[in-house]
Scaffold this active site. Structure first.
Site, PDB file in Angstrom:
ATOM      1  N   PHE A 272       1.008  -1.128   0.115  1.00 61.22           N
ATOM      2  CA  PHE A 272      -0.108  -0.009   0.122  1.00 61.22           C
ATOM      3  C   PHE A 272       0.669   1.103   0.155  1.00 61.22           C
ATOM      4  CE2 PHE A 272      -1.800   2.878   3.213  1.00 61.22           C
ATOM      5  CZ  PHE A 272      -2.692   3.763   2.507  1.00 61.22           C
TER       6      PHE A 272
ATOM      7  N   TYR B 240       5.671  -8.604  15.411  1.00 58.23           N
ATOM      8  CA  TYR B 240       5.544  -7.343  14.521  1.00 58.23           C
ATOM      9  C   TYR B 240       6.462  -6.154  15.514  1.00 58.23           C
ATOM     10  CZ  TYR B 240       4.265  -3.366  11.849  1.00 58.23           C
ATOM     11  OH  TYR B 240       3.980  -2.044  10.947  1.00 58.23           O
TER      12      TYR B 240
END
Ligand code: NAD
Ligand code: UDP
Length: 319
Positions: free
Chosen positions: A13, A144
């Site tokens: 994105f 993450y």
């Protein structure tokens, strides 16, 4: 700009917008991406002479020849990074090691896409870059958060030990056109749900906050951090301090979709979900002369139009 830039994760994105901007400015861009959460569609219409696409995993070492490496490789949505936590960890840690080594060997500068998640569930508000964070290192977000923290540690050690010119952008929640329809994030879910008359899924009370930055602002900040001279070692928050509750985001999306029949539906709170998040962007202002320009409503309006067009065209979900 007469530069050769490698963008790892450039088919995602933010990467799609960043590559387009680099090409517009005259750069030659090589995208390295394994298409885990990305798509080559982002490059449609770009001059082929300026964009080379290499389908590859950053966990595999490779040599590079460029002036600048921008490392965006890593799924950003909790839905995707938690689906394959070992892969997420390897991508953040080994991917960064490999790319940094390649940058060192070819004399390139290195920009790392880090994240506001390094602050975890913050006890300091708004978050300055000096805040060391409050991260659960054993929970489902840790692959993450800790992967990105380890990457920062490694890059700053690279700077100290080898002199590699490293810059670290701590990106806060970014949204805009081109997000995958099933990216699974708050804005993309709410917009898709509102346009499809599906329930708007609020996880938890909806009182948790985020600060959403429009993608063109994020990309402008990233490029300023990458291209400004004499910033080796800089760690800079890139985000919009316009803090909103998730309920407010849902209502703002619904207000932009007046024909929607969607109702809000409450789901259980996500594990280890940060309760508040807002960047202090004093450093970005001082070092880069950067601050966001696009207001939330304006950015959401662009996002709703883009999603409506893609849903109408029955675009397959990209993932
Ligand atoms: P995204 O998921 O759309 O893009 C990530 C890209 O990386 C995808 O094209 C994916 O295919 C690629 N990728 C993943 N693993 C890879 C691997 N092992 N090898 C090669 N390519 C791989 O995410 P995004 O929103 O564009 O985010 C880009 C970067 O910015 C990420 O590193 C993310 O952590 C960081 N970031 C994003 C946000 C946000 O709100 N979007 C916030 C903070 C940080
Ligand atoms: N969220 C939500 N509904 C959704 C997706 C997300 O209420 O359909 C919540 C999520 O639990 C979190 C916030 O919205 O509190 C932001 O989630 P997102 O995945 O967009 O970003 P991140 O958690 O990585 O900041």
């Amino acid at each position: 700009m007469n530069s050769t830039v490698v963008v790892a994760g450039g088919a995602g994105f933010i990467g799609g917008h960043l590559v387009r901007q680099l090409v517009t400015q005259g750069a030659h861009v090589t995208v390295i991406d394994n298409l885990h959460t990305g798509t080559r569609r982002h490059f449609e219409g770009l001059p082929e002479a300026q964009v080379t696409f290499v389908e590859a995993d950053v966990c595999e070492p490779r040599s590079l020849a460029c002036d600048l490496v921008i490392n965006l490789a890593c799924p950003a949505s909790p839905l995707h990074y938690q689906a394959q936590p070992l892969k997420t960890w390897r991508t953040s840690v080994f991917g960064t090691l490999n790319l940094a080594q390649a940058a060192l060997e070819c004399g390139a500068r290195f920009l790392q896409a880090s994240t506001s998640e390094v602050y975890g569930d913050p006890e300091v508000h708004p978050q300055t870059e000096d805040y060391v964070g409050n991260v659960s290192f054993t929970g489902p977000r840790a692959c993450y958060d800790e992967g990105k923290r380890a990457a920062e540690t490694y890059l700053l050690d690279m700077l100290r030990e080898t002199g590699l010119d490293v810059r670290i952008a701590r990106i806060f929640n970014t949204f805009g056109p081109g997000m995958a329809l099933n990216d699974g994030r708050a804005v993309s879910n709410f917009v898709r749900q509102a346009l499809s008359d599906e329930p708007i899924t609020i996880m938890g009370s909806g009182n948790q906050t985020r600060s959403f930055c429009y993608v063109s602002d994020t990309v402008r900040g990233l490029l300023k951090l990458a291209l400004t001279e004499d910033l080796s070692g800089a760690i800079v928050n890139i985000g919009n301090p316009d803090e909103r509750s998730i309920s407010e985001i849902a209502q703002t999306v619904l207000a932009q979709c007046p024909d929607s029949a969607s109702q809000v539906s409450y789901l259980p709170e996500a594990v280890d979900d940060p309760r508040r998040r807002c960047p202090d962007i004093s450093r970005a202002k001082a070092l880069l002369g950067w601050q966001p320009e696009v207001a939330l409503k304006e950015g959401l309006s662009e996002t709703v139009s883009d999603f409506a067009r893609r849903i109408e065209a029955k675009e397959a979900c990209w993932l």
